[in-house]
Design a protein around this motif. Structure first.
Motif, PDB file in Angstrom:
ATOM      1  N   ASP A   7    -119.055  28.194-114.394  1.00 44.21           N
ATOM      2  CA  ASP A   7    -120.061  27.816-115.311  1.00 44.21           C
ATOM      3  C   ASP A   7    -119.393  27.149-116.582  1.00 44.21           C
ATOM      4  O   ASP A   7    -119.601  26.116-117.103  1.00 44.21           O
ATOM      5  N   LEU A  11    -119.995  23.455-117.945  1.00 43.40           N
ATOM      6  CA  LEU A  11    -120.727  23.035-119.334  1.00 43.40           C
ATOM      7  C   LEU A  11    -119.490  22.103-120.295  1.00 43.40           C
ATOM      8  O   LEU A  11    -120.089  21.551-120.917  1.00 43.40           O
ATOM      9  N   LYS A  12    -118.291  22.476-119.979  1.00 39.84           N
ATOM     10  CA  LYS A  12    -117.446  21.624-120.605  1.00 39.84           C
ATOM     11  C   LYS A  12    -117.293  20.201-120.147  1.00 39.84           C
ATOM     12  O   LYS A  12    -117.570  19.208-121.288  1.00 39.84           O
ATOM     13  N   GLN A  14    -119.986  18.952-119.072  1.00 41.79           N
ATOM     14  CA  GLN A  14    -121.334  18.225-119.471  1.00 41.79           C
ATOM     15  C   GLN A  14    -121.090  18.029-121.194  1.00 41.79           C
ATOM     16  O   GLN A  14    -121.732  16.824-121.443  1.00 41.79           O
ATOM     17  N   LEU A  15    -120.469  18.746-121.812  1.00 42.75           N
ATOM     18  CA  LEU A  15    -120.222  18.491-123.155  1.00 42.75           C
ATOM     19  C   LEU A  15    -119.555  17.029-123.456  1.00 42.75           C
ATOM     20  O   LEU A  15    -119.665  16.483-124.341  1.00 42.75           O
ATOM     21  N   TYR A  84    -116.918  30.546-126.581  1.00 37.12           N
ATOM     22  CA  TYR A  84    -117.970  29.950-126.438  1.00 37.12           C
ATOM     23  C   TYR A  84    -118.848  30.885-125.601  1.00 37.12           C
ATOM     24  O   TYR A  84    -118.487  31.744-124.659  1.00 37.12           O
ATOM     25  N   LEU A  99    -127.583  27.684-122.187  1.00 36.94           N
ATOM     26  CA  LEU A  99    -126.673  27.027-122.330  1.00 36.94           C
ATOM     27  C   LEU A  99    -126.636  25.587-121.312  1.00 36.94           C
ATOM     28  O   LEU A  99    -126.191  24.792-121.846  1.00 36.94           O
ATOM     29  N   ASP A 100    -127.172  25.963-120.269  1.00 29.52           N
ATOM     30  CA  ASP A 100    -127.185  25.031-119.466  1.00 29.52           C
ATOM     31  C   ASP A 100    -128.270  24.015-120.030  1.00 29.52           C
ATOM     32  O   ASP A 100    -127.907  22.850-119.843  1.00 29.52           O
ATOM     33  N   LYS A 102    -128.967  23.629-123.149  1.00 27.17           N
ATOM     34  CA  LYS A 102    -128.561  23.209-124.534  1.00 27.17           C
ATOM     35  C   LYS A 102    -127.208  23.511-124.780  1.00 27.17           C
ATOM     36  O   LYS A 102    -126.917  24.751-125.279  1.00 27.17           O
ATOM     37  N   PRO A 103    -126.171  22.792-124.186  1.00 25.70           N
ATOM     38  CA  PRO A 103    -124.657  23.482-124.172  1.00 25.70           C
ATOM     39  C   PRO A 103    -124.163  23.440-125.628  1.00 25.70           C
ATOM     40  O   PRO A 103    -123.173  24.187-125.649  1.00 25.70           O
ATOM     41  N   THR A 104    -124.879  22.831-126.591  1.00 24.32           N
ATOM     42  CA  THR A 104    -124.223  23.290-128.094  1.00 24.32           C
ATOM     43  C   THR A 104    -124.962  24.352-128.836  1.00 24.32           C
ATOM     44  O   THR A 104    -124.712  24.569-129.698  1.00 24.32           O
TER      45      THR A 104
END
Ligand SMILES: [Zn+2]
Length: 116
Positions: A7, A11-12, A14-15, A84, A99-100, A102-104
């Motif tokens: 995961d 997410l990384k 994605q960011l 994180y 987080l998925d 809104k990863p921030t």
């Protein structure tokens, strides 16, 4: 820890993707701001007002983009630091679904709602 390594990697990525999109958009936005300036030099009052409005909007968009870029950088730093996915208020794990979307995100849903 609620997030699996898998995961976290997703997410990384994605960011990082968001970050490069932001930077790309910033470059396009800056070009648009220049175009507005060129127009101002040679058009009438009415169009100039339109141009000023467009420029104010692109300045606002640029401001939001820079803020988001800072949030993305901070999220990436938290990934590196192993922090994180933890809520900054209560230290609980932030739901992976949040987080998925809104990863921030830096707050769990409960704390985010309490602060609104
Ligand atoms: Zn919380």
């Amino acid at each position: 820890m609620a997030l699996s390594e898998n995961d976290l990697q997703k997410l990384k990525l994605q960011l990082l993707k968001l970050k490069s999109e932001m930077i790309g958009a910033a470059e396009t936005g800056e070009m648009a701001e220049e175009v507005v300036e060129l127009d101002q030099a040679r058009v009438g009052r009415l169009s100039r007002m339109d141009a000023m409005q467009a420029q104010a909007m692109s300045v606002e968009t640029g401001r939001r983009r820079r803020l988001q870029l800072v949030e993305i950088e901070k999220a990436l730093e938290r990934i590196e630091a192993g922090e994180y996915g933890e809520c900054l208020e209560c230290d609980e794990d932030i739901h992976p679904g949040r987080l998925d979307a809104k990863p921030t995100a830096t707050l769990c849903i409960a704390c985010a709602e309490a602060l609104e």
